[in-house]
Scaffold this motif. Structure first.
Motif, PDB file in Angstrom:
ATOM      1  N   ALA A 197       0.741  -1.214  -0.003  1.00 49.63           N
ATOM      2  CA  ALA A 197       0.147  -0.039  -0.063  1.00 49.63           C
ATOM      3  C   ALA A 197       1.064   1.191   0.104  1.00 49.63           C
ATOM      4  CB  ALA A 197      -1.031   0.127   1.376  1.00 49.63           C
ATOM      5  N   THR A 198       1.949   1.101   0.654  1.00 51.74           N
ATOM      6  CA  THR A 198       2.897   2.295   0.507  1.00 51.74           C
ATOM      7  C   THR A 198       3.446   2.589  -0.628  1.00 51.74           C
ATOM      8  OG1 THR A 198       3.375   1.834   3.179  1.00 51.74           O
ATOM      9  CG2 THR A 198       4.854   3.149   1.775  1.00 51.74           C
ATOM     10  N   SER A 224       0.708   4.078  -2.993  1.00 54.10           N
ATOM     11  CA  SER A 224       0.105   5.325  -2.746  1.00 54.10           C
ATOM     12  C   SER A 224       1.630   6.462  -2.800  1.00 54.10           C
ATOM     13  CB  SER A 224      -0.214   5.395  -1.268  1.00 54.10           C
ATOM     14  OG  SER A 224      -0.543   6.723  -1.040  1.00 54.10           O
ATOM     15  N   TYR A 245      -2.067  11.751  -1.266  1.00 53.62           N
ATOM     16  CA  TYR A 245      -1.304  10.531  -1.722  1.00 53.62           C
ATOM     17  C   TYR A 245       0.034  10.351  -0.707  1.00 53.62           C
ATOM     18  CZ  TYR A 245      -3.542   9.407  -6.368  1.00 53.62           C
ATOM     19  OH  TYR A 245      -4.271   9.199  -7.282  1.00 53.62           O
ATOM     20  N   SER A 280      -1.004   9.278   2.872  1.00 52.25           N
ATOM     21  CA  SER A 280      -1.503   7.859   2.978  1.00 52.25           C
ATOM     22  C   SER A 280      -0.075   7.273   2.666  1.00 52.25           C
ATOM     23  CB  SER A 280      -2.253   7.665   1.544  1.00 52.25           C
ATOM     24  OG  SER A 280      -2.569   6.400   1.726  1.00 52.25           O
ATOM     25  N   ALA A 281       0.782   7.277   1.950  1.00 50.54           N
ATOM     26  CA  ALA A 281       1.934   6.654   2.033  1.00 50.54           C
ATOM     27  C   ALA A 281       2.759   6.362   3.268  1.00 50.54           C
ATOM     28  CB  ALA A 281       2.961   6.898   0.706  1.00 50.54           C
ATOM     29  N   SER A 308       0.779   4.697   6.138  1.00 52.30           N
ATOM     30  CA  SER A 308       0.598   3.022   5.861  1.00 52.30           C
ATOM     31  C   SER A 308       2.142   2.815   6.152  1.00 52.30           C
ATOM     32  CB  SER A 308       0.452   2.781   4.461  1.00 52.30           C
ATOM     33  OG  SER A 308      -0.673   3.265   3.863  1.00 52.30           O
ATOM     34  N   ASN A 348      -7.819   7.669   1.959  1.00 54.24           N
ATOM     35  CA  ASN A 348      -8.096   7.221   0.610  1.00 54.24           C
ATOM     36  C   ASN A 348      -9.400   7.253   0.202  1.00 54.24           C
ATOM     37  OD1 ASN A 348      -5.356   6.396  -0.486  1.00 54.24           O
ATOM     38  ND2 ASN A 348      -5.352   5.298   1.502  1.00 54.24           N
ATOM     39  N   PRO A 407      -6.115   5.012  -5.443  1.00 55.40           N
ATOM     40  CA  PRO A 407      -6.850   4.889  -4.026  1.00 55.40           C
ATOM     41  C   PRO A 407      -7.487   3.586  -3.750  1.00 55.40           C
ATOM     42  CG  PRO A 407      -6.938   7.164  -4.739  1.00 55.40           C
ATOM     43  CD  PRO A 407      -6.527   6.325  -5.966  1.00 55.40           C
ATOM     44  N   VAL A 429      -5.162   0.913  -2.888  1.00 52.75           N
ATOM     45  CA  VAL A 429      -4.494   1.229  -1.606  1.00 52.75           C
ATOM     46  C   VAL A 429      -5.686   0.746  -0.499  1.00 52.75           C
ATOM     47  CG1 VAL A 429      -3.872   2.683   0.002  1.00 52.75           C
ATOM     48  CG2 VAL A 429      -2.953   2.826  -2.302  1.00 52.75           C
TER      49      VAL A 429
END
Length: 143
Positions: free
Chosen positions: A13-14, A17, A54, A57-58, A61, A85, A115, A118
């Protein structure tokens, strides 16, 4: 305990994103392709929030990977990433529907669907975290 399956989901996910926003465009026009980081240089504050979400979120995560000692907090932070997301996805849909000059900007890129990927990865990670938590609770009952 970093070698668990939820850590792999969170790392993916990292990467999606934080890394794939450099590879896939959000939308493209006849003249140019617009990537997420290109939106930092736009005039609208709404467009500047998209790459920020974005990257947020990274970062969240990636930080969630190291919360493996506190599974409940890891689960809650995973839900926070899902909310980030979902907000990002709603914002991308809103921007794509209200872009001026829709005739020249009619091709949406894969970056708008990142997204969703993710969210799917975080849901799988939360499912694995819940499974670990249930396993620990069942062992505690046996003592």
């Amino acid at each position: 305990m970093i070698q668990r399956i939820q850590s792999i989901y969170l790392l993916l996910a990292t990467a999606v994103s934080g890394g794939l926003i450099f590879v896939f465009d959000i939308w493209s026009s006849i003249k140019e392709e617009i990537f997420a980081l290109d939106l930092f240089f736009r005039d609208s504050m709404l467009l500047k929030v998209i790459p920020l979400l974005y990257l947020l979120s990274a970062i969240v995560s990636f930080a969630t990977i190291f919360l493996f000692k506190n599974r409940k907090l890891q689960f809650v932070v995973g839900r926070l990433v899902i909310l980030i997301n979902l907000f990002l996805l709603g914002l991308l849909i809103y921007v794509s529907l209200t872009l001026p000059g829709e005739v020249s900007i009619s091709e949406k890129g894969i970056g708008m669907f990142l997204p969703i990927l993710v969210i799917l990865l975080i849901v799988l990670a939360n499912k694995a975290i819940k499974k670990d938590e249930d396993l620990v609770k069942s062992v505690d009952r046996l003592r």
